[in-house]
Design a protein around this motif. Structure first.
Motif, PDB file in Angstrom:
ATOM      1  N   GLU A 168       0.921  -1.247   0.078  1.00 60.00           N
ATOM      2  CA  GLU A 168       0.100  -0.047   0.141  1.00 60.00           C
ATOM      3  C   GLU A 168       0.927   1.177   0.130  1.00 60.00           C
ATOM      4  O   GLU A 168       0.631   2.060  -0.778  1.00 60.00           O
ATOM      5  N   ARG A 169       1.840   1.334   0.839  1.00 58.62           N
ATOM      6  CA  ARG A 169       2.929   2.129   1.051  1.00 58.62           C
ATOM      7  C   ARG A 169       3.857   2.404  -0.323  1.00 58.62           C
ATOM      8  O   ARG A 169       4.598   3.332  -0.103  1.00 58.62           O
ATOM      9  N   GLY A 170       3.777   1.467  -0.988  1.00 56.41           N
ATOM     10  CA  GLY A 170       4.573   1.357  -2.306  1.00 56.41           C
ATOM     11  C   GLY A 170       5.980   0.751  -1.900  1.00 56.41           C
ATOM     12  O   GLY A 170       6.771   1.112  -2.852  1.00 56.41           O
ATOM     13  N   THR A 171       6.150   0.392  -0.745  1.00 57.78           N
ATOM     14  CA  THR A 171       7.653  -0.039  -0.459  1.00 57.78           C
ATOM     15  C   THR A 171       7.813  -1.601  -0.925  1.00 57.78           C
ATOM     16  O   THR A 171       7.114  -2.159  -0.769  1.00 57.78           O
ATOM     17  N   VAL A 172       9.034  -1.699  -1.481  1.00 57.61           N
ATOM     18  CA  VAL A 172       9.446  -2.893  -1.702  1.00 57.61           C
ATOM     19  C   VAL A 172      10.215  -3.466  -0.491  1.00 57.61           C
ATOM     20  O   VAL A 172      10.959  -2.785  -0.073  1.00 57.61           O
ATOM     21  N   LEU A 173       9.675  -4.675  -0.033  1.00 60.84           N
ATOM     22  CA  LEU A 173      10.533  -5.322   1.121  1.00 60.84           C
ATOM     23  C   LEU A 173      12.050  -5.868   0.699  1.00 60.84           C
ATOM     24  O   LEU A 173      12.478  -6.039  -0.440  1.00 60.84           O
ATOM     25  N   ALA A 174      12.700  -5.944   1.776  1.00 65.27           N
ATOM     26  CA  ALA A 174      14.218  -6.458   1.815  1.00 65.27           C
ATOM     27  C   ALA A 174      14.099  -7.537   0.899  1.00 65.27           C
ATOM     28  O   ALA A 174      15.151  -7.828   0.023  1.00 65.27           O
ATOM     29  N   GLU A 175      13.414  -8.739   1.313  1.00 62.81           N
ATOM     30  CA  GLU A 175      13.568  -9.967   0.799  1.00 62.81           C
ATOM     31  C   GLU A 175      12.896 -10.068  -0.597  1.00 62.81           C
ATOM     32  O   GLU A 175      13.455 -10.936  -1.435  1.00 62.81           O
ATOM     33  N   ASP A 176      12.046  -9.035  -1.032  1.00 62.88           N
ATOM     34  CA  ASP A 176      11.606  -9.210  -2.361  1.00 62.88           C
ATOM     35  C   ASP A 176      12.881  -8.877  -3.354  1.00 62.88           C
ATOM     36  O   ASP A 176      13.131  -9.214  -4.227  1.00 62.88           O
ATOM     37  N   GLN A 177      13.742  -7.517  -2.732  1.00 57.71           N
ATOM     38  CA  GLN A 177      14.892  -7.068  -3.345  1.00 57.71           C
ATOM     39  C   GLN A 177      15.879  -8.218  -3.483  1.00 57.71           C
ATOM     40  O   GLN A 177      16.762  -8.221  -4.545  1.00 57.71           O
ATOM     41  N   LEU A 178      16.038  -8.796  -2.382  1.00 60.41           N
ATOM     42  CA  LEU A 178      16.957  -9.838  -2.572  1.00 60.41           C
ATOM     43  C   LEU A 178      16.638 -11.038  -3.616  1.00 60.41           C
ATOM     44  O   LEU A 178      17.630 -11.398  -4.369  1.00 60.41           O
ATOM     45  N   ALA A 179      15.348 -11.282  -3.794  1.00 56.91           N
ATOM     46  CA  ALA A 179      14.976 -12.257  -4.910  1.00 56.91           C
ATOM     47  C   ALA A 179      15.370 -11.593  -6.223  1.00 56.91           C
ATOM     48  O   ALA A 179      16.036 -12.367  -6.962  1.00 56.91           O
ATOM     49  N   GLN A 180      15.262 -10.318  -6.309  1.00 56.98           N
ATOM     50  CA  GLN A 180      15.561  -9.729  -7.420  1.00 56.98           C
ATOM     51  C   GLN A 180      16.983  -9.457  -7.804  1.00 56.98           C
ATOM     52  O   GLN A 180      17.451  -9.784  -8.992  1.00 56.98           O
ATOM     53  N   MET A 181      17.613  -9.460  -6.656  1.00 52.09           N
ATOM     54  CA  MET A 181      18.943  -9.390  -6.794  1.00 52.09           C
ATOM     55  C   MET A 181      19.883 -10.802  -7.333  1.00 52.09           C
ATOM     56  O   MET A 181      20.770 -10.884  -8.195  1.00 52.09           O
ATOM     57  N   SER A 182      19.209 -11.772  -6.770  1.00 53.44           N
ATOM     58  CA  SER A 182      19.567 -13.159  -7.164  1.00 53.44           C
ATOM     59  C   SER A 182      19.450 -13.406  -8.652  1.00 53.44           C
ATOM     60  O   SER A 182      20.298 -13.769  -9.302  1.00 53.44           O
ATOM     61  N   LYS A 183      18.354 -12.927  -9.146  1.00 51.98           N
ATOM     62  CA  LYS A 183      17.870 -12.960 -10.754  1.00 51.98           C
ATOM     63  C   LYS A 183      18.986 -12.318 -11.463  1.00 51.98           C
ATOM     64  O   LYS A 183      19.496 -12.410 -12.276  1.00 51.98           O
ATOM     65  N   GLN A 184      19.206 -10.882 -11.046  1.00 52.70           N
ATOM     66  CA  GLN A 184      20.190 -10.115 -11.674  1.00 52.70           C
ATOM     67  C   GLN A 184      21.457 -10.436 -11.604  1.00 52.70           C
ATOM     68  O   GLN A 184      22.534 -10.492 -12.610  1.00 52.70           O
ATOM     69  N   LEU A 185      21.921 -11.175 -10.629  1.00 56.12           N
ATOM     70  CA  LEU A 185      23.194 -11.758 -10.465  1.00 56.12           C
ATOM     71  C   LEU A 185      23.613 -12.827 -11.293  1.00 56.12           C
ATOM     72  O   LEU A 185      24.482 -13.001 -12.039  1.00 56.12           O
ATOM     73  N   ASP A 186      22.511 -13.626 -11.592  1.00 58.88           N
ATOM     74  CA  ASP A 186      22.748 -14.651 -12.603  1.00 58.88           C
ATOM     75  C   ASP A 186      22.860 -14.194 -14.129  1.00 58.88           C
ATOM     76  O   ASP A 186      23.665 -14.700 -14.819  1.00 58.88           O
ATOM     77  N   MET A 187      21.976 -13.307 -14.358  1.00 58.84           N
ATOM     78  CA  MET A 187      22.232 -12.456 -15.552  1.00 58.84           C
ATOM     79  C   MET A 187      23.664 -11.796 -15.674  1.00 58.84           C
ATOM     80  O   MET A 187      24.075 -12.032 -16.714  1.00 58.84           O
ATOM     81  N   PHE A 188      23.877 -11.115 -14.762  1.00 62.33           N
ATOM     82  CA  PHE A 188      25.179 -10.479 -14.871  1.00 62.33           C
ATOM     83  C   PHE A 188      26.349 -11.549 -14.973  1.00 62.33           C
ATOM     84  O   PHE A 188      27.278 -11.529 -15.785  1.00 62.33           O
ATOM     85  N   LYS A 189      26.244 -12.595 -14.446  1.00 62.78           N
ATOM     86  CA  LYS A 189      27.219 -13.646 -14.516  1.00 62.78           C
ATOM     87  C   LYS A 189      27.303 -14.225 -15.881  1.00 62.78           C
ATOM     88  O   LYS A 189      28.463 -14.332 -16.461  1.00 62.78           O
ATOM     89  N   THR A 190      26.157 -14.276 -16.628  1.00 61.97           N
ATOM     90  CA  THR A 190      26.024 -14.850 -18.031  1.00 61.97           C
ATOM     91  C   THR A 190      26.913 -13.756 -19.015  1.00 61.97           C
ATOM     92  O   THR A 190      27.689 -13.851 -19.904  1.00 61.97           O
ATOM     93  N   ASN A 191      26.202 -12.354 -18.381  1.00 62.12           N
ATOM     94  CA  ASN A 191      27.131 -11.397 -19.248  1.00 62.12           C
ATOM     95  C   ASN A 191      28.605 -11.011 -19.390  1.00 62.12           C
ATOM     96  O   ASN A 191      29.343 -10.932 -20.193  1.00 62.12           O
ATOM     97  N   LEU A 192      29.217 -11.531 -17.824  1.00 65.81           N
ATOM     98  CA  LEU A 192      30.439 -11.600 -17.561  1.00 65.81           C
ATOM     99  C   LEU A 192      31.078 -12.658 -18.415  1.00 65.81           C
ATOM    100  O   LEU A 192      32.155 -12.614 -19.047  1.00 65.81           O
ATOM    101  N   GLU A 193      30.389 -13.648 -18.410  1.00 71.51           N
ATOM    102  CA  GLU A 193      31.049 -14.864 -19.389  1.00 71.51           C
ATOM    103  C   GLU A 193      31.255 -14.649 -20.769  1.00 71.51           C
ATOM    104  O   GLU A 193      32.264 -15.011 -21.249  1.00 71.51           O
ATOM    105  N   GLU A 194      30.474 -13.984 -21.266  1.00 73.35           N
ATOM    106  CA  GLU A 194      30.127 -13.540 -22.539  1.00 73.35           C
ATOM    107  C   GLU A 194      31.399 -12.462 -22.803  1.00 73.35           C
ATOM    108  O   GLU A 194      32.168 -12.747 -23.851  1.00 73.35           O
ATOM    109  N   PHE A 195      31.448 -11.826 -21.924  1.00 72.86           N
ATOM    110  CA  PHE A 195      32.756 -10.454 -22.072  1.00 72.86           C
ATOM    111  C   PHE A 195      33.943 -11.231 -21.982  1.00 72.86           C
ATOM    112  O   PHE A 195      35.078 -11.141 -22.678  1.00 72.86           O
ATOM    113  N   ALA A 196      34.056 -12.307 -21.061  1.00 77.06           N
ATOM    114  CA  ALA A 196      35.173 -13.152 -20.851  1.00 77.06           C
ATOM    115  C   ALA A 196      35.794 -13.676 -22.029  1.00 77.06           C
ATOM    116  O   ALA A 196      36.895 -13.746 -22.568  1.00 77.06           O
TER     117      ALA A 196
END
Lengths: 354, 258
Positions: free
Chosen positions: B23-51
């Motif tokens: 309601e207050r429009g805030t995102v919870l820490a655990e939601d952001q953590l889940a988001q970070m986990s996904k982004q981390l996987d993507m980043f890892k793939t990007n880095l592999e490509e770069f490498a």
């Protein structure tokens, strides 16, 4: 004649090459003869090189190793190392062109007049154009790498921002995060190389990885520690462990973080930090305080000892010997005489002879 | 261990909390953590490509390494913090610098008896290159500096002191304050320094100069030459130029040639 083992010297005026074995064999080329230099990276079976493109030889040139050559360049091959530094310095000399302004102090002056501009002969223009094209292409490869790197960095920056946001929420308790999730968060930070925003340390943020590492260290260090009297500096440990691994090496921070967990995990090793900041690993069974009694005995026998002398007698590194003597001093067993001749330790008679 | 409750009542409570936050429009820490986990996987793939495309560039090009490190620093990332980090694992930067760290420690240890634990970056560079052997990859001075910065974490007194356009590397836990550093910088020109020189250049009292010099002697960083003309010379073995071969004097050059 082969010219493949020698020493290359750079002066403000010349490039000089001398055969390593036969010192009589020595040749030089004035820097003013150089049009352009470029690097060739090392590869498999190839050593790193500098290619030196030259002006056509003047008619009054001194005789050299060959009568003539179909090439207008020479290649300097760095079989061992030094190519990077030499290229940098040669480039500097080429930019500064000090041969134009500085007098040559010896009679080995060449007959060529120093030039203020570049004489362009017909063949040179074609070479320069080709070099320019090649350089543009290399630049393109580098710029593609830079472009890709920049894109990658933008994504990495997003991760950094996200981690800061999460850390803030943890601090302000916006949502519930379990201990498992905290551990997960720390491992994400570790993967990205982001400093822990909550604790502000890049080390001291123990993760699963560090716990495993701590347990591994026990296996690796048990015997070496016993061989070294139960104590080793962290620098020694770093070298020993990484030399043993050969690859997938530990960073200094990995090692420190793992060692910080030794106590908590109740392992038979411990990390100890001396007042000087020196960090050591000790066997739990090692009691440095007990070593002080024997240290006092050794010093008393000899009257007085410096750290170096003590280290040699006992068979320890000077670093750790010094720490032991300092600790003995702190405990009142020894006192010091600090002069320009060095730091010397004596038994503390103020304590023992009341 | 704190667990979010799993009973029906707990679930309902959780839904209520979440609803309030949304309601207050805030995102919870655990939601952001889940988001970070996904982004981390993507980043890892990007880095592999770069490498896969540019790993060689990093390995072979010291300029590129510098750019890479600078960019990481700008965004707040330390690619050398851990051997377990993505950067280290995929680009291989870790092993390069950590191994260099070992080589630096070994060189400093080997020369400590001679220079008291103080060495110029040039000499360190020379010695490290020698130790690496002919088939090893070339390293630049910038690479050494970065490796040394990491070694500080081990607590054995590694530090980097700027002097006259280059650096002195300290590898022992000797206490060196601003006064000591300034005198080292003064000594860099000739490899030695005298009390008069210090007084003239730095405008210090005799006592202050003598105290600093005494400290350097005690730490084994300076040697006393009482037979020097006019007044005692304090030599710094770390700065003896004939110990490394990058620069030679005009006389030596003349002697070396027919």
């Amino acid at each position: 004649m082969k010219f493949d083992t020698g020493t290359l010297l750079l002066s403000t005026h010349r490039l000089i090459w001398r055969d390593q074995k036969n010192h009589e064999c020595c040749m030089a080329i004035p820097l003013s003869q150089i049009v352009f230099i470029e690097e060739q990276a090392a590869g498999i079976g190839k050593s790193a090189k500098i290619v030196v493109h030259l002006h056509p030889a003047p008619p009054n040139k001194e005789p050299g190793p060959f009568q003539s050559s179909k090439n207008s360049y020479i290649k300097l091959s760095f079989r061992e190392h030094g190519q990077i530094e030499f290229y940098r310095r040669l480039s500097e000399e080429m930019t500064q062109r000090r041969w134009e302004t500085m007098p040559v102090s010896q009679s080995l002056q060449t007959n060529r007049r120093p030039q203020s501009g570049r004489i362009r002969a017909v063949g040179i223009v074609g070479i320069e154009r080709k070099l320019e094209e090649k350089r543009k292409e290399t630049d393109k490869n580098i710029s593609e790498a830079f472009e890709d790197l920049s894109k990658l960095m933008i994504k990495a920056k997003e991760m950094v921002e996200l981690s800061k946001s999460i850390a803030n929420k943890i601090k302000e308790k916006q949502g519930d995060i379990t201990e498992d999730e905290t551990i997960r968060f720390k491992s994400y930070l570790l993967s990205m190389g982001i400093a822990n925003p909550v604790t502000r340390e890049t080390y001291g943020s123990g993760t699963q990885y560090h716990m495993q590492l701590a347990k591994q260290l026990v296996g690796i260090l048990q015997v070496p520690l016993e061989e070294r009297g139960g104590i080793m500096s962290l620098t020694e440990v770093y070298c020993l462990v990484n030399r043993a691994r050969g690859m997938e090496l530990l960073s200094p921070e990995d090692l420190v973080n793992a060692c910080k967990m030794l106590d908590a995990l109740k392992l038979p090793l411990r990390l100890r930090v001396f007042d000087s900041g020196v960090m050591v690993i000790e066997l739990q069974s090692h009691k440095e305080e007990e070593m002080l009694a024997s240290a006092l005995e050794t010093v008393s026998e000899k009257g007085s000892l410096t750290s170096e002398e003590f280290a040699k007698l006992v068979g320890m590194s000077v670093l750790l010997a010094k720490e032991r003597l300092l600790l003995a001093e702190k405990m009142g067993h020894l006192c010091r005489d600090d002069s320009v001749e060095g730091l010397r330790f004596y038994p503390n008679l103020f304590m023992t002879q009341s | 261990m704190h667990r979010r409750g799993v009973g029906a009542g707990a679930i309902a409570k959780k839904k209520l909390t979440e609803a309030k936050y949304k309601e207050r429009g805030t995102v919870l820490a655990e939601d952001q953590l889940a988001q970070m986990s996904k982004q981390l996987d993507m980043f890892k793939t990007n880095l592999e490509e770069f490498a896969s495309k540019h790993k060689q560039e990093i390995r072979k090009n010291p300029e590129f390494r510098v750019q890479f490190q600078d960019m990481c620093a700008t965004i707040g990332v330390d690619p050398l913090a851990s051997g377990k980090g993505f950067w280290s694992e995929m680009l291989g930067v870790g092993d390069f610098y950590y191994e260099l760290g070992v080589q630096i420690i070994e060189v400093c240890l080997a020369l400590k008896h001679r220079n008291g634990g103080l060495i110029t970056l040039e000499e360190l560079h020379q010695q490290v290159l020698k130790g690496r052997g002919k088939f090893a990859q070339d390293v630049s001075q910038d690479d050494l500096i970065r490796a040394i910065k990491k070694l500080k974490a081990l607590g054995s007194g590694f530090s980097i002191i700027p002097v006259g356009g280059t650096y002195l590397i300290q590898s022992v836990p000797a206490e060196l304050n601003m006064d000591h550093t300034v005198v080292l910088q003064l000594a860099e020109k000739n490899g030695y320094v005298t009390v008069s020189e210090i007084k003239a250049s730095l405008k210090w009292e005799t006592e202050r100069a003598r105290q600093v010099l005494e400290h350097l002697l005690k730490e084994g960083l300076a040697w006393l030459d009482l037979q020097a003309p006019k007044e005692p010379h304090y030599w710094l073995p770390a700065l003896f130029t004939d110990l490394y071969s990058q620069e030679i004097t005009a006389e030596e050059a003349r002697e070396a040639l027919p």
